[in-house]
Design a protein around this motif. Structure first.
Motif, PDB file in Angstrom:
ATOM      1  N   UNK A   1       0.867  -1.073  -0.011  1.00 33.27           N
ATOM      2  CA  UNK A   1       0.001   0.133  -0.013  1.00 33.27           C
ATOM      3  C   UNK A   1       0.907   1.223   0.046  1.00 33.27           C
ATOM      4  N   UNK A   2       2.214   1.182   0.221  1.00 33.43           N
ATOM      5  CA  UNK A   2       3.174   2.321   0.160  1.00 33.43           C
ATOM      6  C   UNK A   2       4.063   1.985  -0.879  1.00 33.43           C
ATOM      7  N   UNK A   3       4.902   2.777  -1.415  1.00 33.03           N
ATOM      8  CA  UNK A   3       5.965   2.673  -2.282  1.00 33.03           C
ATOM      9  C   UNK A   3       6.671   4.131  -2.549  1.00 33.03           C
ATOM     10  N   UNK A   4       7.101   4.072  -3.611  1.00 32.96           N
ATOM     11  CA  UNK A   4       7.965   5.376  -4.026  1.00 32.96           C
ATOM     12  C   UNK A   4       8.199   5.398  -5.615  1.00 32.96           C
ATOM     13  N   UNK A   5       8.542   6.649  -5.968  1.00 33.52           N
ATOM     14  CA  UNK A   5       8.871   6.799  -7.448  1.00 33.52           C
ATOM     15  C   UNK A   5      10.207   6.217  -7.729  1.00 33.52           C
ATOM     16  N   UNK A   6      10.417   5.357  -8.614  1.00 27.40           N
ATOM     17  CA  UNK A   6      11.851   4.957  -8.756  1.00 27.40           C
ATOM     18  C   UNK A   6      12.002   4.613 -10.283  1.00 27.40           C
ATOM     19  N   UNK A   7      13.367   4.438 -10.710  1.00 28.64           N
ATOM     20  CA  UNK A   7      13.736   4.139 -12.152  1.00 28.64           C
ATOM     21  C   UNK A   7      13.260   2.530 -12.360  1.00 28.64           C
ATOM     22  N   UNK A   8      12.878   2.211 -13.440  1.00 35.30           N
ATOM     23  CA  UNK A   8      12.366   0.767 -13.760  1.00 35.30           C
ATOM     24  C   UNK A   8      12.660   0.417 -15.293  1.00 35.30           C
ATOM     25  N   UNK A   9      13.534  -0.511 -15.459  1.00 29.74           N
ATOM     26  CA  UNK A   9      13.768  -0.790 -16.799  1.00 29.74           C
ATOM     27  C   UNK A   9      12.864  -1.728 -17.337  1.00 29.74           C
ATOM     28  N   UNK A  10      11.964  -1.236 -18.627  1.00 28.01           N
ATOM     29  CA  UNK A  10      10.952  -1.812 -19.059  1.00 28.01           C
ATOM     30  C   UNK A  10      11.476  -3.031 -20.067  1.00 28.01           C
ATOM     31  N   UNK A  11      10.917  -4.145 -19.840  1.00 26.72           N
ATOM     32  CA  UNK A  11      11.365  -5.043 -20.725  1.00 26.72           C
ATOM     33  C   UNK A  11      10.442  -5.863 -21.599  1.00 26.72           C
ATOM     34  N   UNK A  12       9.273  -5.412 -21.467  1.00 22.95           N
ATOM     35  CA  UNK A  12       8.088  -5.893 -22.225  1.00 22.95           C
ATOM     36  C   UNK A  12       6.647  -5.470 -21.751  1.00 22.95           C
ATOM     37  N   UNK A  13       5.750  -6.004 -22.459  1.00 21.98           N
ATOM     38  CA  UNK A  13       4.144  -6.059 -21.814  1.00 21.98           C
ATOM     39  C   UNK A  13       3.893  -7.468 -21.566  1.00 21.98           C
ATOM     40  N   UNK A  14       3.034  -7.117 -20.524  1.00 24.98           N
ATOM     41  CA  UNK A  14       2.441  -8.418 -19.958  1.00 24.98           C
ATOM     42  C   UNK A  14       0.841  -8.232 -19.690  1.00 24.98           C
ATOM     43  N   UNK A  15       0.157  -9.410 -20.046  1.00 24.50           N
ATOM     44  CA  UNK A  15      -1.473  -9.225 -20.039  1.00 24.50           C
ATOM     45  C   UNK A  15      -1.803 -10.128 -18.807  1.00 24.50           C
ATOM     46  N   UNK A  16      -2.475  -9.073 -17.866  1.00 28.20           N
ATOM     47  CA  UNK A  16      -3.072  -9.621 -16.606  1.00 28.20           C
ATOM     48  C   UNK A  16      -4.453  -9.569 -16.636  1.00 28.20           C
ATOM     49  N   UNK A  17      -5.244 -10.659 -16.591  1.00 29.07           N
ATOM     50  CA  UNK A  17      -6.728 -10.419 -16.654  1.00 29.07           C
ATOM     51  C   UNK A  17      -7.231  -9.892 -17.867  1.00 29.07           C
ATOM     52  N   UNK A  18      -6.839  -9.919 -19.056  1.00 24.01           N
ATOM     53  CA  UNK A  18      -7.039  -9.208 -20.137  1.00 24.01           C
ATOM     54  C   UNK A  18      -6.768  -7.791 -20.297  1.00 24.01           C
ATOM     55  N   UNK A  19      -5.779  -7.280 -19.283  1.00 26.28           N
ATOM     56  CA  UNK A  19      -5.393  -6.035 -19.613  1.00 26.28           C
ATOM     57  C   UNK A  19      -4.051  -5.773 -19.679  1.00 26.28           C
ATOM     58  N   UNK A  20      -3.509  -4.967 -20.627  1.00 18.87           N
ATOM     59  CA  UNK A  20      -2.084  -4.826 -20.886  1.00 18.87           C
ATOM     60  C   UNK A  20      -1.210  -4.062 -19.789  1.00 18.87           C
ATOM     61  N   UNK A  21      -0.306  -4.435 -19.304  1.00 16.14           N
ATOM     62  CA  UNK A  21       0.666  -3.886 -18.408  1.00 16.14           C
ATOM     63  C   UNK A  21       2.019  -3.811 -18.863  1.00 16.14           C
ATOM     64  N   UNK A  22       2.893  -2.956 -18.293  1.00 12.52           N
ATOM     65  CA  UNK A  22       4.348  -2.947 -18.658  1.00 12.52           C
ATOM     66  C   UNK A  22       5.055  -3.813 -17.546  1.00 12.52           C
ATOM     67  N   UNK A  23       5.812  -4.785 -18.083  1.00  9.57           N
ATOM     68  CA  UNK A  23       6.847  -5.573 -17.172  1.00  9.57           C
ATOM     69  C   UNK A  23       8.049  -5.018 -17.201  1.00  9.57           C
ATOM     70  N   UNK A  24       8.779  -4.774 -16.036  1.00  9.58           N
ATOM     71  CA  UNK A  24      10.175  -4.123 -15.921  1.00  9.58           C
ATOM     72  C   UNK A  24      10.741  -4.724 -14.658  1.00  9.58           C
TER      73      UNK A  24
END
Length: 130
Positions: free
Chosen positions: A29-52
C-alpha cells in the motif's frame, strides 16, 4: 513478452528506463517513485501492463551474498542518462514490477541493446520471460 524497442518519443518503450510508482515489498500500500527498466508488455486478466525491473544506484556488490540469502539478486548495468548524476546502476533481477500506463511518470533513457539482452537473459533465471 520481451522486446527491445526504445524510441525517444516521450512514450514508454521496452528497453527504456522510466520513472514509475513501485510498491514496497513489505507493504504494497506504500511505495515510491523509482527507475524501472521496461522489458516488455504483460497481459493480466485481459489488461496490458508493462513488465519491468527496478533499478538502484546503491552498490550491492559488497553485500551480494547477504542480498542473495534474502532472495534479492542484482546485476550491474552501468551509468546512464536516467540518473541525473550518472551514477552506476544495478537492476534487480528477481522482482518483476508490473506497471499500468498511468503509473509511469516519465521516460528516462534507453539502455543499449547489449545491456538489455544481458539483463533479460539473467532475469530468465527468476521469471518466465520470453
Amino acid at each position: 513478452m520481451t522486446s527491445y524497442e526504445p524510441e525517444a518519443d516521450g512514450q514508454p518503450d521496452p528497453g527504456e528506463v522510466v520513472w514509475g510508482w513501485v510498491p514496497f515489498e513489505e507493504d504494497p500500500s506504500q511505495g515510491k517513485d523509482r527507475p524501472v527498466l521496461l522489458i516488455g508488455r504483460k497481459e493480466v486478466d485481459g489488461v496490458d501492463y508493462w513488465a519491468g525491473l527496478m533499478l538502484t544506484s546503491k552498490d550491492h556488490d559488497r553485500d551480494a551474498a547477504d542480498e542473495a540469502r534474502h532472495g534479492r539478486h542484482w546485476m550491474d548495468i552501468g551509468a546512464g542518462a536516467w540518473d541525473l548524476e550518472h551514477r552506476p546502476s544495478e537492476v534487480r533481477l528477481d522482482r518483476l514490477i508490473i506497471l499500468r500506463d498511468d503509473a509511469i511518470r516519465r521516460e528516462g533513457a534507453a539502455v543499449s541493446r547489449e545491456v538489455f539482452d544481458k539483463v533479460v537473459a539473467q532475469a530468465k533465471r527468476f521469471h518466465a520471460v520470453r
